[in-house]
Design a protein around this motif. Structure first.
Motif, PDB file in Angstrom:
ATOM      1  N   ALA A 235      10.948  -4.116  19.773  1.00  0.00           N
ATOM      2  CA  ALA A 235      11.284  -3.273  18.437  1.00  0.00           C
ATOM      3  C   ALA A 235      12.805  -3.227  18.425  1.00  0.00           C
ATOM      4  CB  ALA A 235      10.539  -1.983  18.154  1.00  0.00           C
ATOM      5  N   HIS A 236      13.565  -3.357  19.349  1.00  0.00           N
ATOM      6  CA  HIS A 236      14.967  -3.420  19.205  1.00  0.00           C
ATOM      7  C   HIS A 236      15.446  -4.753  18.993  1.00  0.00           C
ATOM      8  CE1 HIS A 236      16.019   0.817  20.467  1.00  0.00           C
ATOM      9  NE2 HIS A 236      15.500   0.670  21.355  1.00  0.00           N
ATOM     10  N   ARG A 237      14.656  -5.784  18.860  1.00  0.00           N
ATOM     11  CA  ARG A 237      15.053  -7.080  18.592  1.00  0.00           C
ATOM     12  C   ARG A 237      15.257  -6.937  17.094  1.00  0.00           C
ATOM     13  NH1 ARG A 237      17.328  -9.900  19.762  1.00  0.00           N
ATOM     14  NH2 ARG A 237      16.666 -11.994  19.736  1.00  0.00           N
ATOM     15  N   LEU A 238      14.605  -6.008  16.332  1.00  0.00           N
ATOM     16  CA  LEU A 238      14.574  -5.936  14.973  1.00  0.00           C
ATOM     17  C   LEU A 238      15.622  -4.685  14.581  1.00  0.00           C
ATOM     18  CD1 LEU A 238      10.925  -6.248  13.971  1.00  0.00           C
ATOM     19  CD2 LEU A 238      12.756  -7.984  13.764  1.00  0.00           C
TER      20      LEU A 238
ATOM     21  N   SER B 121      21.834  -7.055  22.910  1.00  0.00           N
ATOM     22  CA  SER B 121      21.934  -7.625  21.495  1.00  0.00           C
ATOM     23  C   SER B 121      21.521  -8.882  21.554  1.00  0.00           C
ATOM     24  CB  SER B 121      23.444  -7.381  20.996  1.00  0.00           C
ATOM     25  OG  SER B 121      24.421  -8.009  21.900  1.00  0.00           O
ATOM     26  N   GLU B 122      21.688  -9.666  22.905  1.00  0.00           N
ATOM     27  CA  GLU B 122      21.575 -11.405  23.064  1.00  0.00           C
ATOM     28  C   GLU B 122      19.613 -11.402  23.171  1.00  0.00           C
ATOM     29  OE1 GLU B 122      23.565  -9.925  25.108  1.00  0.00           O
ATOM     30  OE2 GLU B 122      25.433 -10.370  24.075  1.00  0.00           O
ATOM     31  N   GLY B 123      18.853 -10.408  23.263  1.00  0.00           N
ATOM     32  CA  GLY B 123      17.494 -10.311  23.661  1.00  0.00           C
ATOM     33  C   GLY B 123      17.074 -10.140  24.947  1.00  0.00           C
ATOM     34  N   ASN B 124      18.036 -10.019  25.935  1.00  0.00           N
ATOM     35  CA  ASN B 124      17.471  -9.957  27.215  1.00  0.00           C
ATOM     36  C   ASN B 124      16.783  -8.500  27.514  1.00  0.00           C
ATOM     37  OD1 ASN B 124      18.501 -12.453  27.925  1.00  0.00           O
ATOM     38  ND2 ASN B 124      20.799 -11.743  28.129  1.00  0.00           N
ATOM     39  N   LEU B 125      16.006  -8.525  28.021  1.00  0.00           N
ATOM     40  CA  LEU B 125      15.043  -7.269  28.509  1.00  0.00           C
ATOM     41  C   LEU B 125      15.106  -6.784  29.986  1.00  0.00           C
ATOM     42  CD1 LEU B 125      11.899  -8.222  26.450  1.00  0.00           C
ATOM     43  CD2 LEU B 125      13.853  -6.871  25.620  1.00  0.00           C
TER      44      LEU B 125
ATOM     45  N   LEU C 116       3.340 -10.367  29.796  1.00  0.00           N
ATOM     46  CA  LEU C 116       2.278 -10.436  29.022  1.00  0.00           C
ATOM     47  C   LEU C 116       2.375  -9.760  27.794  1.00  0.00           C
ATOM     48  CD1 LEU C 116      -0.794 -10.840  31.534  1.00  0.00           C
ATOM     49  CD2 LEU C 116       0.199 -12.707  30.024  1.00  0.00           C
ATOM     50  N   ALA C 117       2.780  -8.388  27.980  1.00  0.00           N
ATOM     51  CA  ALA C 117       3.033  -7.372  26.905  1.00  0.00           C
ATOM     52  C   ALA C 117       3.985  -7.711  26.190  1.00  0.00           C
ATOM     53  CB  ALA C 117       3.485  -5.804  27.612  1.00  0.00           C
ATOM     54  N   CYS C 118       5.177  -8.353  26.618  1.00  0.00           N
ATOM     55  CA  CYS C 118       6.313  -8.689  25.788  1.00  0.00           C
ATOM     56  C   CYS C 118       6.019  -9.999  24.969  1.00  0.00           C
ATOM     57  CB  CYS C 118       7.512  -8.829  26.557  1.00  0.00           C
ATOM     58  SG  CYS C 118       8.359  -7.594  27.525  1.00  0.00           S
ATOM     59  N   ASP C 119       5.240 -10.836  25.569  1.00  0.00           N
ATOM     60  CA  ASP C 119       4.735 -11.852  24.568  1.00  0.00           C
ATOM     61  C   ASP C 119       4.068 -11.582  23.497  1.00  0.00           C
ATOM     62  OD1 ASP C 119       6.325 -13.847  26.322  1.00  0.00           O
ATOM     63  OD2 ASP C 119       4.266 -14.350  27.628  1.00  0.00           O
ATOM     64  N   ARG C 120       2.805 -10.623  23.881  1.00  0.00           N
ATOM     65  CA  ARG C 120       2.183 -10.016  22.878  1.00  0.00           C
ATOM     66  C   ARG C 120       2.945  -9.397  21.722  1.00  0.00           C
ATOM     67  NH1 ARG C 120      -0.698  -7.674  25.976  1.00  0.00           N
ATOM     68  NH2 ARG C 120      -0.192  -5.286  25.462  1.00  0.00           N
ATOM     69  N   TYR C 121       3.585  -8.375  21.932  1.00  0.00           N
ATOM     70  CA  TYR C 121       4.457  -7.778  20.954  1.00  0.00           C
ATOM     71  C   TYR C 121       5.589  -8.621  20.161  1.00  0.00           C
ATOM     72  CZ  TYR C 121       2.182  -3.768  22.741  1.00  0.00           C
ATOM     73  OH  TYR C 121       1.299  -2.603  23.140  1.00  0.00           O
ATOM     74  N   ALA C 122       6.197  -9.708  20.832  1.00  0.00           N
ATOM     75  CA  ALA C 122       7.354 -10.484  20.186  1.00  0.00           C
ATOM     76  C   ALA C 122       6.377 -11.203  19.368  1.00  0.00           C
ATOM     77  CB  ALA C 122       7.867 -11.491  21.366  1.00  0.00           C
ATOM     78  N   ALA C 123       5.253 -11.835  19.566  1.00  0.00           N
ATOM     79  CA  ALA C 123       4.370 -12.432  18.628  1.00  0.00           C
ATOM     80  C   ALA C 123       4.118 -11.653  17.409  1.00  0.00           C
ATOM     81  CB  ALA C 123       3.216 -13.223  19.116  1.00  0.00           C
ATOM     82  N   ALA C 124       3.824 -10.431  17.761  1.00  0.00           N
ATOM     83  CA  ALA C 124       3.194  -9.411  16.474  1.00  0.00           C
ATOM     84  C   ALA C 124       4.520  -9.267  15.732  1.00  0.00           C
ATOM     85  CB  ALA C 124       2.732  -8.136  17.213  1.00  0.00           C
ATOM     86  N   LEU C 125       5.559  -8.993  16.324  1.00  0.00           N
ATOM     87  CA  LEU C 125       7.009  -8.766  15.511  1.00  0.00           C
ATOM     88  C   LEU C 125       7.757 -10.073  14.916  1.00  0.00           C
ATOM     89  CD1 LEU C 125       8.268  -5.880  17.820  1.00  0.00           C
ATOM     90  CD2 LEU C 125       7.440  -5.482  15.288  1.00  0.00           C
ATOM     91  N   GLY C 126       7.273 -10.895  15.395  1.00  0.00           N
ATOM     92  CA  GLY C 126       7.885 -12.590  15.132  1.00  0.00           C
ATOM     93  C   GLY C 126       9.222 -12.455  15.326  1.00  0.00           C
ATOM     94  N   VAL C 127       9.355 -11.924  16.615  1.00  0.00           N
ATOM     95  CA  VAL C 127      10.871 -12.174  17.364  1.00  0.00           C
ATOM     96  C   VAL C 127      10.855 -12.812  18.404  1.00  0.00           C
ATOM     97  CG1 VAL C 127      11.584 -10.181  16.070  1.00  0.00           C
ATOM     98  CG2 VAL C 127      10.632  -9.846  18.174  1.00  0.00           C
ATOM     99  N   PRO C 128      11.817 -13.528  18.963  1.00  0.00           N
ATOM    100  CA  PRO C 128      12.119 -14.115  20.296  1.00  0.00           C
ATOM    101  C   PRO C 128      12.684 -12.872  21.342  1.00  0.00           C
ATOM    102  CG  PRO C 128      14.079 -14.922  18.857  1.00  0.00           C
ATOM    103  CD  PRO C 128      13.003 -14.076  18.015  1.00  0.00           C
ATOM    104  N   TYR C 129      12.682 -13.462  22.351  1.00  0.00           N
ATOM    105  CA  TYR C 129      13.686 -12.474  23.479  1.00  0.00           C
ATOM    106  C   TYR C 129      14.130 -13.390  24.388  1.00  0.00           C
ATOM    107  CZ  TYR C 129       9.305 -12.363  26.411  1.00  0.00           C
ATOM    108  OH  TYR C 129       8.256 -12.817  27.524  1.00  0.00           O
ATOM    109  N   GLY C 130      15.159 -13.389  25.297  1.00  0.00           N
ATOM    110  CA  GLY C 130      15.586 -13.848  26.318  1.00  0.00           C
ATOM    111  C   GLY C 130      15.014 -13.506  27.725  1.00  0.00           C
ATOM    112  N   ARG C 131      15.801 -13.333  28.679  1.00  0.00           N
ATOM    113  CA  ARG C 131      15.759 -13.184  29.839  1.00  0.00           C
ATOM    114  C   ARG C 131      14.813 -12.015  30.167  1.00  0.00           C
ATOM    115  NH1 ARG C 131      20.344 -13.658  31.644  1.00  0.00           N
ATOM    116  NH2 ARG C 131      20.845 -11.566  31.918  1.00  0.00           N
TER     117      ARG C 131
END
Length: 229
Positions: free
Chosen positions: A187-190, A160-164, A130-145
């Motif tokens: 934030a590392h997605r940016l 670097s592929e966006g896996n957390l 839930l937290a990752c979905d919220r922050y991904a939306a706030a930053l405008g970035v996707p993430y992986g696994r």
């Protein structure tokens, strides 16, 4: 890895770690279990290492004494859940149930640790997602696994592929601390670094991040003292 034992009451075992990169002697006492490690250059002899340890013996013993003991998860234990003291009690049914101030765990007492761990992992997975979905939306970035592990050296990571990856023990910390670690990794997605621009992104979505980082530095290792086996 060899060892040196400092005699005394009690004796202290020091693990010697030789490294080609080491240019000087370096001592470390783990706040988790009190383990003492001395890193030293490859060609330095054990006599010199022992002399250094004797000079630092008072410091070593003070830091070993300050380490807290391991804590076992059994009925009657009080562990933190989202930063709040929660007593483990024997319950009925098939699954653990959370109530204000207590966690009811069915089954035999010797099974409590494994069942509490399973409960914490499920809660961590849900809350971090839930937290990752919220922050991904706030930053405008996707993430992986998103995966959960139990590392001792970090609370989260982002490839670097966006896996957390996150430590499931974060669910024992205050919820705002768990949220901060999610914000940090998103934030590392940016910015795949810890530059000023990176911290600006963290501050934008988590204004109190400094306080939460301080909590992890000061209290984080206490979460690793809980043993579930």
């Amino acid at each position: 890895m060899s060892e040196i034992i400092l005699s005394g009451d009690p004796p202290v075992t020091v693990s010697l770690r030789r490294s080609a990169r080491a240019r000087r002697l370096s001592l470390r006492v783990s706040r988790l279990d009190g383990r003492v490690t001395l890193s030293l250059p490859l060609r330095l002899g054990e006599r010199e290492a022992l002399g250094f340890l004797r000079e630092k013996e008072s410091w070593i013993r003070d830091h070993v004494a300050a380490c807290g003991p391991e804590k076992r998860v059994v009925p009657g234990a009080v562990l933190p859940f989202l930063g709040r003291p929660t007593e483990i009690v024997t319950g009925q049914g098939r699954a653990a149930r959370l109530w204000p101030g207590r966690l009811e765990v069915p089954g035999r007492p010797e099974q409590a640790g494994a069942k509490v761990k399973a409960f914490l992992r499920l809660e961590a997975q849900m809350r971090l997602r839930l937290a990752c979905d919220r922050y991904a939306a706030a930053l405008g970035v996707p993430y992986g696994r998103l995966s959960l592990r139990d590392p001792r050296s970090r609370w989260g990571s982002c490839t670097s592929e966006g896996n957390l990856m996150f430590s499931w023990r974060l669910v024992m910390a205050p919820e705002a601390v768990l949220d901060y670690v999610a914000a940090h990794e998103l934030a590392h997605r940016l910015e795949m670094n810890h530059s000023e621009r990176f911290w600006a992104h963290v501050a934008r979505i988590c204004p109190d991040h400094r306080a939460h980082r301080a909590w992890l530095r000061q209290e984080g290792e206490t979460l690793h003292r809980w043993q579930f086996g």
